[in-house]
Design an enzyme around this catalytic site. Structure first.
Site, short mmCIF file in Angstrom:
data_model
loop_
_atom_site.label_atom_id
_atom_site.label_comp_id
_atom_site.label_asym_id
_atom_site.label_seq_id
_atom_site.Cartn_x
_atom_site.Cartn_y
_atom_site.Cartn_z
CG ASP A 111 -28.67 25.17 17.34
OD1 ASP A 111 -28.63 24.45 16.49
OD2 ASP A 111 -29.82 25.91 17.97
CG HIS A 122 -24.32 21.10 14.33
ND1 HIS A 122 -24.77 21.96 15.11
CD2 HIS A 122 -23.30 21.81 13.90
CE1 HIS A 122 -24.27 23.16 15.17
NE2 HIS A 122 -23.45 22.82 14.29
#
Length: 423
Positions: free
Chosen positions: A398, A394
């Site tokens: 995204d 992450h």
């Protein structure tokens, strides 16, 4: 007689120490020249340590799992004539590989053995058993009391005539702290404890798992895919395949779908050096294929999947899987992946949470195919459904990009003809 000291060798690549993972000898054993004495493992390789002399082992300088510095004394051997000392010459180098869910080492020779040390409990002497025809002597009342109390009369010493067990004997049995047993069911309690020292391959797995999970903030995205048409196409292609062509599984189709999608979402085909703060996006698509082997889960790499067709991908997956299982895979075939596929096949479950193969930023998990009723707008019809469980770093990917990547793969697999249409 003299004494010869064998030191930990320099295994190269700037390694200052290695973990001892196997002993092939013990104190007092006779050894001959070139006999393998031990195996050591570094982050780069596993090597066997041979004896340069013939003699008898006097002393071993480490235990399994210990870390030994280069040049430190490892073995002392009694030899005929004058003694001496030397660095052992390492042999039988093996290679380091990475797994899909955790990087591990895959050896080219037999893998390091996990040493299992069962705890030996002190035998407890059973009370003498007085029996006739293998049955303890006791009155019906004593037997009933023992049955209700969960007492095995075979464990009770009888002090009555001919060894008959009395109520007093039961009282004495319980007074000694003996524990009544549950009512007999033909099952026995187990009290043994087995200790397994974490060494070698299993230690590397543990370390790499900690690295991946502690440094990578994972996000996992699960999506279901209708693979009915894909399965029909796969069956048709397999029925018409040539004798020299490998039977198609779903993986080559997924690989080609990933290549097409990576062209649009290059962020997922990357590695992240978080120490240097550098993301490397790769033009080449080197797909790691998680493969179960006798030594554990390894990841042979299909290099340049972007330049391979369906049949070529299928053949390469089979070739590399076999090489990994037999320990004949080369170093370059077991490293350098830019994105990984992990699959448990028929045991794939409904959903999984795959752990990213550090330093990659994405991993695609394949779950099992199941026939389920699907609403088509007017009725329920049977369709072959499969979930993809994909994890992403992450810090780099995204949530929107992760979802876009998976949705594009979904579209290609649900309309498999699109996989073959060049954009």
């Amino acid at each position: 007689m003299g004494e010869f000291i064998i030191k930990m060798p320099d295994v190269g690549e700037g390694v200052a120490e290695a973990e001892l993972v196997e002993w092939h000898c013990k104190v007092g054993d006779p050894v001959r020249e070139d006999m393998v004495l031990a195996a050591v493992m570094t982050d780069k390789a596993t090597v066997e340590i041979p004896s340069p002399v013939t003699g008898t082992v006097l002393w071993l300088g480490a235990e399994i799992g210990d870390t030994v510095a280069v040049k430190a004394p490892l073995v002392r051997i009694q030899v005929a004539g004058e003694g001496g000392e030397a660095d052992a010459v390492p042999m039988a180098e093996t290679v380091t590989v990475e797994t899909a869910e955790q990087p591990v080492e895959k050896v080219a020779s037999p893998p390091p053995v996990e040493i299992k040390k069962p705890i030996q409990s002190t035998p407890v002497a059973k009370a003498p058993v007085q029996t006739i025809a293998d049955k303890p002597l006791a009155s019906p009342a004593v037997r009933l009391r023992a049955q209700d109390g969960g007492i095995d009369l075979r464990q009770v010493s009888g002090t009555g005539p001919a060894g008959r067990i009395t109520h007093d004997d039961l009282d004495q049995f319980l007074a000694r702290g003996a524990q009544p047993q549950p009512a007999s069911t033909g099952l026995a309690r187990r009290t043994a404890v087995e200790e397994i020292k974490v060494t070698g391959l299993r230690r590397r797995i543990s370390e790499k798992m900690v690295l991946a999970t502690s440094r990578i903030p994972h996000i996992t995205y699960v999506e279901e895919i209708d693979v009915t048409d894909l399965e029909d196409l796969r069956a048709t292609m397999n029925a018409g395949r040539k004798p020299d062509q490998t039977k198609l599984t779903i993986l080559p189709f997924l690989m080609r779908a990933m290549v097409r999608t990576i062209d649009e979402q290059p962020v997922v085909n990357a590695t992240f050096d978080d120490d240097a703060g550098i993301i490397s996006r790769h033009a080449a698509v080197h797909i790691g294929i998680a493969t179960q082997t006798p030594a554990g889960l390894t990841v042979p790499v299909v290099r340049h999947a972007e330049a391979r067709g369906i049949w070529d991908c299928a053949a390469e997956v089979v070739r590399l899987a076999e090489a990994a299982r037999t320990g004949s895979a080369l170093r370059e075939e077991l490293s350098g992946s830019t994105i990984t596929i992990t699959s448990l096949g028929a045991m794939g479950g409904i959903a999984t949470t795959p752990i990213i193969n550090h330093p990659e930023v994405a991993i695609v998990g394949v779950n099992k195919i199941m026939t389920r009723p699907v609403w088509d707008g007017s009725q329920f019809i049977p369709r072959k459904m499969m979930n993809l469980s994909s994890s992403f770093d992450h810090r780099v990917v995204d949530g929107w990009d992760a979802a876009t990547f998976v949705q594009r793969i979904k579209a290609l697999l649900e309309t498999p003809a699109l996989i073959f249409i060049e954009s």
